[in-house]
Every structure is written in structure tokens, then in C-alpha cells.
Design a protein around this motif. Structure first.
Motif, mmCIF file in Angstrom:
data_model
loop_
_atom_site.group_PDB
_atom_site.id
_atom_site.type_symbol
_atom_site.label_atom_id
_atom_site.label_comp_id
_atom_site.label_asym_id
_atom_site.label_seq_id
_atom_site.Cartn_x
_atom_site.Cartn_y
_atom_site.Cartn_z
ATOM 1 N N TYR A 164 -14.669 11.402 27.713
ATOM 2 C CA TYR A 164 -14.947 10.419 28.475
ATOM 3 C C TYR A 164 -15.481 10.902 29.876
ATOM 4 C CZ TYR A 164 -12.751 6.959 25.749
ATOM 5 O OH TYR A 164 -12.402 6.206 24.577
ATOM 6 N N ALA A 165 -15.453 11.963 30.079
ATOM 7 C CA ALA A 165 -16.292 12.689 31.244
ATOM 8 C C ALA A 165 -17.688 12.554 30.840
ATOM 9 C CB ALA A 165 -15.779 14.044 31.455
ATOM 10 N N LYS A 166 -18.256 13.105 29.614
ATOM 11 C CA LYS A 166 -19.429 13.106 29.183
ATOM 12 C C LYS A 166 -20.059 11.762 29.009
ATOM 13 C CE LYS A 166 -19.358 17.354 26.514
ATOM 14 N NZ LYS A 166 -19.164 17.868 25.092
ATOM 15 N N CYS A 167 -19.186 10.859 28.550
ATOM 16 C CA CYS A 167 -19.927 9.648 28.270
ATOM 17 C C CYS A 167 -20.065 8.726 29.748
ATOM 18 C CB CYS A 167 -19.034 8.655 27.534
ATOM 19 S SG CYS A 167 -19.036 9.122 25.767
ATOM 20 N N PHE A 168 -19.033 8.669 30.359
ATOM 21 C CA PHE A 168 -18.890 7.850 31.842
ATOM 22 C C PHE A 168 -18.383 8.423 33.165
ATOM 23 C CE2 PHE A 168 -17.438 5.487 27.869
ATOM 24 C CZ PHE A 168 -18.600 4.756 27.696
ATOM 25 N N SER A 169 -18.518 9.901 32.907
ATOM 26 C CA SER A 169 -18.375 10.464 34.219
ATOM 27 C C SER A 169 -16.863 10.354 34.755
ATOM 28 C CB SER A 169 -19.439 10.373 35.261
ATOM 29 O OG SER A 169 -20.861 10.717 34.729
ATOM 30 N N ALA B 189 -28.878 4.131 27.227
ATOM 31 C CA ALA B 189 -28.350 5.353 27.727
ATOM 32 C C ALA B 189 -27.217 5.719 27.485
ATOM 33 C CB ALA B 189 -28.992 5.785 29.394
ATOM 34 N N SER B 190 -26.118 4.478 27.625
ATOM 35 C CA SER B 190 -24.823 4.525 27.260
ATOM 36 C C SER B 190 -24.489 5.057 25.761
ATOM 37 C CB SER B 190 -24.138 3.672 27.847
ATOM 38 O OG SER B 190 -24.158 3.306 29.123
ATOM 39 N N TYR C 223 -19.069 -2.029 31.349
ATOM 40 C CA TYR C 223 -20.384 -2.703 31.739
ATOM 41 C C TYR C 223 -21.300 -1.454 31.979
ATOM 42 C CZ TYR C 223 -24.480 -4.535 34.418
ATOM 43 O OH TYR C 223 -25.476 -4.939 34.717
ATOM 44 N N SER C 224 -22.659 -1.700 31.287
ATOM 45 C CA SER C 224 -23.715 -0.664 31.509
ATOM 46 C C SER C 224 -25.083 -1.245 32.209
ATOM 47 C CB SER C 224 -23.989 0.086 30.286
ATOM 48 O OG SER C 224 -25.065 1.146 30.472
ATOM 49 N N GLU C 225 -25.603 -0.636 33.064
ATOM 50 C CA GLU C 225 -26.913 -0.785 33.538
ATOM 51 C C GLU C 225 -27.860 -0.575 32.746
ATOM 52 O OE1 GLU C 225 -27.080 0.330 37.531
ATOM 53 O OE2 GLU C 225 -25.731 -1.011 38.437
ATOM 54 N N LEU D 77 -13.979 0.860 21.449
ATOM 55 C CA LEU D 77 -14.206 0.141 22.629
ATOM 56 C C LEU D 77 -15.719 -0.368 22.532
ATOM 57 C CD1 LEU D 77 -12.740 3.016 23.394
ATOM 58 C CD2 LEU D 77 -12.980 2.314 25.718
ATOM 59 N N ALA D 78 -16.292 -1.225 23.656
ATOM 60 C CA ALA D 78 -17.446 -1.749 23.528
ATOM 61 C C ALA D 78 -18.164 -1.568 24.998
ATOM 62 C CB ALA D 78 -17.313 -3.358 23.229
ATOM 63 N N VAL D 79 -19.373 -1.643 25.034
ATOM 64 C CA VAL D 79 -20.421 -1.450 25.866
ATOM 65 C C VAL D 79 -21.407 -2.483 26.313
ATOM 66 C CG1 VAL D 79 -21.950 -0.112 27.388
ATOM 67 C CG2 VAL D 79 -20.008 1.177 25.991
ATOM 68 N N TRP D 80 -21.393 -3.118 27.248
ATOM 69 C CA TRP D 80 -22.208 -4.572 27.286
ATOM 70 C C TRP D 80 -23.106 -4.471 28.479
ATOM 71 C CZ3 TRP D 80 -23.158 -8.699 30.660
ATOM 72 C CH2 TRP D 80 -22.390 -8.651 31.900
#
Length: 120
Positions: free
Chosen positions: A32-37, A80-81, A74-76, A115-118
Motif C-alpha cells: 500500500y505504500a508503493k501503490c497509494f503512498s 498510473a494507479s 479515487y484516482s486522478e 478493492l477498486a479504483v475509479w
């Protein structure tokens, strides 16, 4: 009791804290540190708390239970996510698809949580 900084982030009826079970807390922290800091604070060997920009939670030692709740982030920049999830060892279980509010993908982490990222 929430700190002053935490109180500023709290909004009525938001998801404020999420706890996961993990067979390997060190591995979960790395993923999770690598993926989402996410930043972590350890409380012994069997619990670590995490803080992200808009979500806080923790990992406690235990056998993961898959399929209970789908956490959606959520991802901008959804591509990249997705690249970071794959690079960190996650598995894409539903590739990016469109829905009325935007698009998303779903993945499993190293403990099998989905999980999901939108994105818009």
C-alpha cells in the motif's frame, strides 16, 4: 480522540477508518505504500495504522476474509494507479470499464482482498 489535523479531515458520514486482516503486515505495508503512498504507524507486531490523504485505517494480524466489503479509491490518473498496483504485485480482476459516473478497475492485493479504483 482525533487530533486537530484529523478533525479537519472528518466529514459527516464519510468512510473514516477501515481495518483489514493480514497474514503478513510487513508485506501489506509495502504494497500500500508503493501503490497509494500510505504512511504507517506500528503498534506492536500485530497492528499497524495507516493514513492516506482521505482515508485512515489499520491492518491487524489474522486470516483475510474475502468478499465482505468493496473498498473503492479515487484516482486522478487511473492508468498510473493500475500500473502501480500491478508493479507492486496486485492482480487485476476486472480491467478498466466505464460506468455512468466514470471508469474503474478492480484488483486483489497480496492477501486476496478485492478493492477498486475509479476515476471521472
Amino acid at each position: 480522540m482525533a487530533t486537530i489535523d484529523q478533525q479537519k479531515k472528518l466529514k459527516h458520514e464519510q468512510v473514516q477508518y477501515i481495518e483489514f486482516l493480514s497474514k503478513d503486515i510487513v508485506r501489506a505495508k509495502d504494497f500500500y505504500a508503493k501503490c497509494f503512498s500510505w504512511k504507517f504507524t506500528d503498534y506492536g507486531q500485530e497492528y499497524t495504522a495507516f493514513e492516506g490523504d482521505y482515508v485512515d485505517g489499520g491492518f491487524t494480524y489474522g486470516e483475510p476474509i474475502n468478499g465482505s466489503i468493496l473498498v473503492i479509491l479515487y484516482s486522478e490518473d487511473i492508468e498510473a494507479s493500475k500500473d502501480k498496483v500491478i508493479s507492486a504485485g496486485g492482480t487485476i480482476v476486472k480491467d478498466t470499464f466505464n460506468f455512468p459516473g466514470g471508469k474503474r478497475f478492480q484488483f486483489t492485493d497480496l492477501d486476496g482482498y478485492e478493492l477498486a479504483v475509479w476515476s471521472k
